[in-house]
Design a protein around this motif. Structure first.
Motif, PDB file in Angstrom:
ATOM      1  N   ALA A  77      62.028  55.648  39.786  1.00 11.05           N
ATOM      2  CA  ALA A  77      62.130  57.015  40.303  1.00 11.05           C
ATOM      3  C   ALA A  77      62.687  57.010  41.723  1.00 11.05           C
ATOM      4  O   ALA A  77      63.542  57.836  42.071  1.00 11.05           O
ATOM      5  CB  ALA A  77      60.764  57.685  40.260  1.00 11.05           C
ATOM      6  N   ALA A  78      62.202  56.079  42.559  1.00  5.43           N
ATOM      7  CA  ALA A  78      62.676  56.009  43.942  1.00  5.43           C
ATOM      8  C   ALA A  78      64.171  55.683  43.991  1.00  5.43           C
ATOM      9  O   ALA A  78      64.935  56.290  44.760  1.00  5.43           O
ATOM     10  CB  ALA A  78      61.880  54.954  44.708  1.00  5.43           C
TER      11      ALA A  78
ATOM     12  N   ASN B 258      67.606  58.165  45.028  1.00  8.95           N
ATOM     13  CA  ASN B 258      68.605  57.712  45.997  1.00  8.95           C
ATOM     14  C   ASN B 258      69.945  57.368  45.352  1.00  8.95           C
ATOM     15  O   ASN B 258      70.779  56.682  45.954  1.00  8.95           O
ATOM     16  CB  ASN B 258      68.072  56.503  46.770  1.00  8.95           C
ATOM     17  CG  ASN B 258      66.971  56.891  47.745  1.00  8.95           C
ATOM     18  OD1 ASN B 258      67.253  57.371  48.835  1.00  8.95           O
ATOM     19  ND2 ASN B 258      65.724  56.701  47.335  1.00  8.95           N
ATOM     20  N   SER B 259      70.138  57.850  44.100  1.00  9.37           N
ATOM     21  CA  SER B 259      71.430  57.749  43.395  1.00  9.37           C
ATOM     22  C   SER B 259      71.877  56.317  43.149  1.00  9.37           C
ATOM     23  O   SER B 259      73.070  56.011  43.192  1.00  9.37           O
ATOM     24  CB  SER B 259      72.515  58.520  44.166  1.00  9.37           C
ATOM     25  OG  SER B 259      72.152  59.874  44.327  1.00  9.37           O
ATOM     26  N   LEU B 260      70.928  55.425  42.920  1.00  9.86           N
ATOM     27  CA  LEU B 260      71.261  54.050  42.569  1.00  9.86           C
ATOM     28  C   LEU B 260      71.168  53.900  41.048  1.00  9.86           C
ATOM     29  O   LEU B 260      70.149  54.250  40.444  1.00  9.86           O
ATOM     30  CB  LEU B 260      70.320  53.077  43.266  1.00  9.86           C
ATOM     31  CG  LEU B 260      70.417  53.056  44.803  1.00  9.86           C
ATOM     32  CD1 LEU B 260      69.384  52.123  45.397  1.00  9.86           C
ATOM     33  CD2 LEU B 260      71.821  52.645  45.236  1.00  9.86           C
TER      34      LEU B 260
ATOM     35  N   VAL C  82      70.741  51.506  38.938  1.00 13.60           N
ATOM     36  CA  VAL C  82      69.707  50.696  38.310  1.00 13.60           C
ATOM     37  C   VAL C  82      68.404  51.470  38.165  1.00 13.60           C
ATOM     38  O   VAL C  82      67.531  51.091  37.375  1.00 13.60           O
ATOM     39  CB  VAL C  82      69.487  49.401  39.125  1.00 13.60           C
ATOM     40  CG1 VAL C  82      68.813  49.718  40.444  1.00 13.60           C
ATOM     41  CG2 VAL C  82      68.684  48.389  38.329  1.00 13.60           C
ATOM     42  N   GLY C  83      68.253  52.568  38.912  1.00 13.11           N
ATOM     43  CA  GLY C  83      67.030  53.350  38.846  1.00 13.11           C
ATOM     44  C   GLY C  83      66.767  53.908  37.460  1.00 13.11           C
ATOM     45  O   GLY C  83      65.637  53.860  36.956  1.00 13.11           O
ATOM     46  N   LYS C  84      67.815  54.410  36.812  1.00 10.98           N
ATOM     47  CA  LYS C  84      67.632  54.972  35.471  1.00 10.98           C
ATOM     48  C   LYS C  84      67.256  53.898  34.462  1.00 10.98           C
ATOM     49  O   LYS C  84      66.484  54.145  33.540  1.00 10.98           O
ATOM     50  CB  LYS C  84      68.907  55.686  35.030  1.00 10.98           C
ATOM     51  CG  LYS C  84      69.231  56.922  35.865  1.00 10.98           C
ATOM     52  CD  LYS C  84      70.488  57.620  35.384  1.00 10.98           C
ATOM     53  CE  LYS C  84      70.771  58.859  36.226  1.00 10.98           C
ATOM     54  NZ  LYS C  84      72.013  59.551  35.805  1.00 10.98           N
ATOM     55  N   VAL C  85      67.802  52.706  34.657  1.00  6.68           N
ATOM     56  CA  VAL C  85      67.450  51.594  33.772  1.00  6.68           C
ATOM     57  C   VAL C  85      65.972  51.246  33.921  1.00  6.68           C
ATOM     58  O   VAL C  85      65.250  51.039  32.931  1.00  6.68           O
ATOM     59  CB  VAL C  85      68.333  50.366  34.083  1.00  6.68           C
ATOM     60  CG1 VAL C  85      67.910  49.178  33.221  1.00  6.68           C
ATOM     61  CG2 VAL C  85      69.797  50.701  33.854  1.00  6.68           C
TER      62      VAL C  85
END
Length: 285
Positions: free
Chosen positions: A33-34, A38-40, A42-45
Protein backbone atom coordinates in the motif's frame (compact mmCIF):
# COMPACT_ATOMS: atom_id res chain seq x y z
CA UNK A 1 -30.53 -41.58 36.37
CA UNK A 2 -27.74 -40.71 33.92
CA UNK A 3 -24.42 -39.61 35.34
CA UNK A 4 -22.93 -36.41 33.94
CA UNK A 5 -19.19 -36.35 33.37
CA UNK A 6 -17.43 -33.06 34.00
CA UNK A 7 -14.96 -31.86 31.38
CA UNK A 8 -11.51 -32.56 32.81
CA UNK A 9 -9.30 -30.74 30.30
CA UNK A 10 -9.30 -27.81 27.91
CA UNK A 11 -8.31 -28.47 24.30
CA UNK A 12 -5.01 -26.83 23.36
CA UNK A 13 -4.18 -27.02 19.64
CA UNK A 14 -0.74 -27.89 18.34
CA UNK A 15 1.65 -25.05 17.41
CA UNK A 16 0.40 -23.42 14.21
CA UNK A 17 2.16 -21.74 11.31
CA UNK A 18 -0.86 -19.57 10.48
CA UNK A 19 -0.03 -16.57 12.74
CA UNK A 20 3.36 -16.30 11.02
CA UNK A 21 1.68 -16.57 7.60
CA UNK A 22 -0.77 -13.85 8.62
CA UNK A 23 2.09 -11.59 9.70
CA UNK A 24 3.72 -12.04 6.30
CA UNK A 25 0.41 -11.16 4.62
CA UNK A 26 0.03 -7.97 6.65
CA UNK A 27 3.64 -6.99 5.96
CA UNK A 28 3.11 -7.37 2.19
CA UNK A 29 -0.18 -5.47 2.36
CA UNK A 30 1.28 -2.59 4.36
CA UNK A 31 4.43 -2.26 2.28
CA UNK A 32 2.49 -2.72 -0.96
CA UNK A 33 0.00 0.00 0.00
CA UNK A 34 2.82 2.42 0.89
CA UNK A 35 4.64 1.76 -2.40
CA UNK A 36 1.43 1.99 -4.43
CA UNK A 37 0.54 5.37 -2.91
CA UNK A 38 4.00 6.55 -3.99
CA UNK A 39 3.38 5.29 -7.56
CA UNK A 40 5.96 2.51 -7.45
CA UNK A 41 4.98 -0.40 -9.70
CA UNK A 42 6.15 -3.13 -7.33
CA UNK A 43 3.54 -1.91 -4.83
CA UNK A 44 0.65 -3.47 -6.73
CA UNK A 45 2.52 -6.76 -6.95
CA UNK A 46 3.06 -6.77 -3.19
CA UNK A 47 -0.59 -5.89 -2.60
CA UNK A 48 -1.73 -8.80 -4.74
CA UNK A 49 0.74 -11.11 -3.00
CA UNK A 50 -0.46 -9.91 0.41
CA UNK A 51 -4.10 -10.60 -0.44
CA UNK A 52 -3.22 -14.04 -1.80
CA UNK A 53 -1.29 -14.96 1.36
CA UNK A 54 -4.13 -13.61 3.51
CA UNK A 55 -6.69 -15.76 1.69
CA UNK A 56 -4.43 -18.79 2.08
CA UNK A 57 -4.16 -18.11 5.81
CA UNK A 58 -7.94 -17.68 6.21
CA UNK A 59 -8.75 -20.91 4.36
CA UNK A 60 -6.04 -22.83 6.17
CA UNK A 61 -6.65 -21.54 9.68
CA UNK A 62 -10.44 -21.77 9.60
CA UNK A 63 -10.11 -25.16 7.94
CA UNK A 64 -8.05 -26.39 10.89
CA UNK A 65 -10.64 -25.10 13.35
CA UNK A 66 -13.48 -26.75 11.43
CA UNK A 67 -11.64 -30.09 11.37
CA UNK A 68 -10.98 -29.85 15.10
CA UNK A 69 -14.66 -29.20 15.71
CA UNK A 70 -15.78 -32.11 13.50
CA UNK A 71 -13.33 -34.41 15.29
CA UNK A 72 -14.96 -33.61 18.64
CA UNK A 73 -12.12 -31.58 20.12
CA UNK A 74 -14.40 -28.85 21.44
CA UNK A 75 -16.70 -29.29 24.43
CA UNK A 76 -18.40 -27.02 26.96
CA UNK A 77 -15.42 -24.93 28.05
CA UNK A 78 -14.18 -24.34 24.52
CA UNK A 79 -17.69 -23.45 23.39
CA UNK A 80 -17.95 -20.88 26.17
CA UNK A 81 -14.60 -19.38 25.16
CA UNK A 82 -15.80 -19.05 21.58
CA UNK A 83 -18.95 -17.29 22.75
CA UNK A 84 -17.04 -14.85 24.93
CA UNK A 85 -14.61 -14.20 22.09
CA UNK A 86 -17.39 -13.44 19.61
CA UNK A 87 -19.14 -11.28 22.18
CA UNK A 88 -16.05 -9.17 22.77
CA UNK A 89 -15.41 -8.94 19.02
CA UNK A 90 -18.91 -7.56 18.43
CA UNK A 91 -18.39 -5.16 21.35
CA UNK A 92 -15.23 -3.88 19.66
CA UNK A 93 -17.26 -3.33 16.51
CA UNK A 94 -19.84 -1.41 18.52
CA UNK A 95 -17.08 0.88 19.78
CA UNK A 96 -15.72 1.21 16.23
CA UNK A 97 -19.03 2.54 14.91
CA UNK A 98 -19.61 4.55 18.09
CA UNK A 99 -16.55 6.63 17.22
CA UNK A 100 -17.97 7.54 13.80
CA UNK A 101 -21.46 8.19 15.17
CA UNK A 102 -19.82 10.34 17.83
CA UNK A 103 -18.11 12.40 15.13
CA UNK A 104 -21.45 12.80 13.33
CA UNK A 105 -23.28 13.90 16.49
CA UNK A 106 -20.46 16.27 17.47
CA UNK A 107 -20.56 18.00 14.09
CA UNK A 108 -24.36 18.25 13.99
CA UNK A 109 -25.07 19.26 17.59
CA UNK A 110 -21.95 21.24 18.57
CA UNK A 111 -19.78 22.38 15.66
CA UNK A 112 -22.45 23.45 13.18
CA UNK A 113 -24.56 25.47 15.69
CA UNK A 114 -21.42 27.08 17.11
CA UNK A 115 -20.15 28.15 13.67
CA UNK A 116 -23.54 29.66 12.93
CA UNK A 117 -23.78 31.89 16.01
CA UNK A 118 -23.18 35.63 16.04
CA UNK A 119 -19.60 35.27 17.25
CA UNK A 120 -18.61 33.61 13.97
CA UNK A 121 -20.70 35.70 11.54
CA UNK A 122 -17.79 38.02 10.79
CA UNK A 123 -15.60 35.07 9.87
CA UNK A 124 -18.23 33.07 7.98
CA UNK A 125 -20.97 35.48 6.85
CA UNK A 126 -22.36 33.03 4.26
CA UNK A 127 -22.51 30.07 6.62
CA UNK A 128 -25.94 28.68 7.57
CA UNK A 129 -26.22 26.42 10.60
CA UNK A 130 -28.31 23.70 8.97
CA UNK A 131 -27.84 20.02 8.21
CA UNK A 132 -26.91 18.87 5.61
CA UNK A 133 -24.51 21.78 5.42
CA UNK A 134 -25.38 24.38 2.83
CA UNK A 135 -22.84 24.93 0.09
CA UNK A 136 -21.39 28.07 -1.31
CA UNK A 137 -18.17 29.78 -2.47
CA UNK A 138 -15.34 29.30 -0.04
CA UNK A 139 -17.19 26.75 2.10
CA UNK A 140 -17.17 23.48 0.21
CA UNK A 141 -18.03 22.07 -3.20
CA UNK A 142 -21.65 22.11 -4.30
CA UNK A 143 -23.43 18.83 -3.63
CA UNK A 144 -26.84 17.39 -2.88
CA UNK A 145 -27.72 15.15 0.06
CA UNK A 146 -28.91 11.58 -0.49
CA UNK A 147 -32.67 11.24 -0.05
CA UNK A 148 -33.80 8.71 2.56
CA UNK A 149 -36.93 7.46 0.81
CA UNK A 150 -35.31 5.88 -2.21
CA UNK A 151 -32.64 3.20 -2.34
CA UNK A 152 -31.80 3.62 1.38
CA UNK A 153 -35.40 2.75 2.31
CA UNK A 154 -35.32 -0.29 0.01
CA UNK A 155 -32.02 -1.38 1.54
CA UNK A 156 -33.54 -1.01 5.00
CA UNK A 157 -36.36 -3.34 3.98
CA UNK A 158 -33.82 -5.82 2.56
CA UNK A 159 -31.76 -5.93 5.75
CA UNK A 160 -34.79 -6.20 8.01
CA UNK A 161 -36.02 -9.09 5.86
CA UNK A 162 -32.59 -10.72 6.02
CA UNK A 163 -32.75 -10.59 9.82
CA UNK A 164 -36.02 -12.51 9.64
CA UNK A 165 -34.67 -15.09 7.17
CA UNK A 166 -31.56 -15.85 9.23
CA UNK A 167 -33.78 -16.27 12.31
CA UNK A 168 -36.03 -18.60 10.29
CA UNK A 169 -32.94 -20.59 9.34
CA UNK A 170 -31.98 -20.80 13.02
CA UNK A 171 -35.40 -22.19 13.88
CA UNK A 172 -34.93 -24.80 11.16
CA UNK A 173 -31.56 -25.79 12.61
CA UNK A 174 -32.91 -26.17 16.15
CA UNK A 175 -35.87 -28.23 14.90
CA UNK A 176 -33.70 -30.43 12.67
CA UNK A 177 -35.27 -29.09 9.45
CA UNK A 178 -32.24 -29.02 7.16
CA UNK A 179 -34.11 -27.76 4.09
CA UNK A 180 -35.50 -24.79 6.04
CA UNK A 181 -32.01 -24.10 7.39
CA UNK A 182 -30.44 -24.11 3.93
CA UNK A 183 -33.25 -22.09 2.36
CA UNK A 184 -33.12 -19.44 5.10
CA UNK A 185 -29.37 -19.07 4.76
CA UNK A 186 -29.56 -18.89 0.96
CA UNK A 187 -32.21 -16.16 1.17
CA UNK A 188 -30.11 -14.22 3.68
CA UNK A 189 -27.04 -14.38 1.44
CA UNK A 190 -29.13 -13.28 -1.55
CA UNK A 191 -30.57 -10.34 0.41
CA UNK A 192 -27.09 -9.33 1.57
CA UNK A 193 -25.80 -9.40 -2.02
CA UNK A 194 -28.82 -7.36 -3.14
CA UNK A 195 -28.09 -4.76 -0.45
CA UNK A 196 -24.50 -4.41 -1.65
CA UNK A 197 -25.61 -4.10 -5.27
CA UNK A 198 -28.06 -1.31 -4.45
CA UNK A 199 -25.46 0.45 -2.32
CA UNK A 200 -23.09 0.41 -5.30
CA UNK A 201 -25.86 1.96 -7.43
CA UNK A 202 -26.44 4.57 -4.72
CA UNK A 203 -22.76 5.47 -4.57
CA UNK A 204 -22.59 5.79 -8.35
CA UNK A 205 -25.60 8.12 -8.26
CA UNK A 206 -24.02 10.15 -5.45
CA UNK A 207 -20.72 10.54 -7.31
CA UNK A 208 -22.05 11.26 -10.78
CA UNK A 209 -25.30 13.14 -10.19
CA UNK A 210 -25.22 14.57 -6.67
CA UNK A 211 -21.50 15.47 -6.74
CA UNK A 212 -21.24 13.94 -3.27
CA UNK A 213 -17.75 12.72 -2.37
CA UNK A 214 -15.51 12.53 0.68
CA UNK A 215 -14.44 16.08 -0.19
CA UNK A 216 -17.99 17.41 0.23
CA UNK A 217 -17.43 18.82 3.70
CA UNK A 218 -18.50 17.23 6.96
CA UNK A 219 -21.63 15.73 5.43
CA UNK A 220 -19.77 13.88 2.68
CA UNK A 221 -17.08 12.70 5.08
CA UNK A 222 -19.47 11.31 7.69
CA UNK A 223 -21.82 9.87 5.06
CA UNK A 224 -19.18 7.82 3.28
CA UNK A 225 -17.26 6.82 6.38
CA UNK A 226 -20.37 5.45 8.11
CA UNK A 227 -22.13 3.90 5.12
CA UNK A 228 -18.88 2.69 3.56
CA UNK A 229 -17.64 0.88 6.65
CA UNK A 230 -21.11 -0.56 7.17
CA UNK A 231 -21.13 -1.83 3.58
CA UNK A 232 -17.76 -3.47 4.24
CA UNK A 233 -19.29 -5.23 7.25
CA UNK A 234 -22.27 -6.36 5.17
CA UNK A 235 -19.82 -7.80 2.63
CA UNK A 236 -17.94 -9.65 5.38
CA UNK A 237 -21.18 -10.90 6.93
CA UNK A 238 -22.46 -12.13 3.56
CA UNK A 239 -19.24 -14.05 2.96
CA UNK A 240 -19.43 -15.60 6.45
CA UNK A 241 -23.06 -16.67 5.92
CA UNK A 242 -22.17 -18.10 2.51
CA UNK A 243 -19.40 -20.20 4.08
CA UNK A 244 -21.86 -21.38 6.75
CA UNK A 245 -24.32 -22.28 3.97
CA UNK A 246 -21.65 -24.37 2.22
CA UNK A 247 -20.97 -26.16 5.51
CA UNK A 248 -24.70 -26.81 5.97
CA UNK A 249 -24.87 -28.33 2.50
CA UNK A 250 -22.01 -30.63 3.51
CA UNK A 251 -23.94 -31.82 6.54
CA UNK A 252 -22.21 -29.80 9.24
CA UNK A 253 -23.99 -28.61 12.41
CA UNK A 254 -26.81 -30.21 14.38
CA UNK A 255 -29.39 -29.12 16.94
CA UNK A 256 -26.80 -28.96 19.75
CA UNK A 257 -23.47 -28.10 18.10
CA UNK A 258 -23.72 -25.09 15.79
CA UNK A 259 -21.84 -22.17 17.32
CA UNK A 260 -20.38 -21.12 13.94
CA UNK A 261 -23.92 -20.54 12.71
CA UNK A 262 -24.85 -18.63 15.88
CA UNK A 263 -21.76 -16.43 15.61
CA UNK A 264 -22.64 -15.57 12.00
CA UNK A 265 -26.23 -14.79 13.03
CA UNK A 266 -25.07 -12.56 15.91
CA UNK A 267 -22.83 -10.64 13.55
CA UNK A 268 -25.62 -10.26 11.00
CA UNK A 269 -28.08 -8.93 13.56
CA UNK A 270 -25.42 -6.44 14.68
CA UNK A 271 -25.08 -5.27 11.07
CA UNK A 272 -28.87 -4.87 10.88
CA UNK A 273 -29.01 -2.72 14.02
CA UNK A 274 -26.17 -0.47 12.82
CA UNK A 275 -27.99 0.08 9.53
CA UNK A 276 -31.19 1.11 11.31
CA UNK A 277 -29.19 3.74 13.21
CA UNK A 278 -27.56 4.84 9.97
CA UNK A 279 -30.88 5.16 8.19
CA UNK A 280 -32.33 7.30 10.98
CA UNK A 281 -29.39 9.59 11.75
CA UNK A 282 -27.57 9.77 8.38
CA UNK A 283 -30.37 9.58 5.81
CA UNK A 284 -33.61 10.55 7.54
CA UNK A 285 -33.03 13.19 10.24
Amino acid sequence: MMETTEQTHYFVPSPSRWPLVGSAALFCLGLGAALTVNSLGVGKVLLALGFAILLWMLFGWFGDVIRESLNGAYHGKEDMSFRWGMGWFIFSEVMFFAAFFGALFYVRTISVPELGDMAHKLLYPDFTAAWPLSTGPGITQHYEAVAAWGLPAINTLLLLTSGATVTWAHWGLIQGKRKQLAAGLALTVLLGASFLTLQFVEYHHAFTELNLTLAAGAYGMTFFMLTGFHGLHVLLGTIILFVVLLRVLRGHFDEHNHFAFEAAAWYWHFVDVVWLLLFVFVYWL
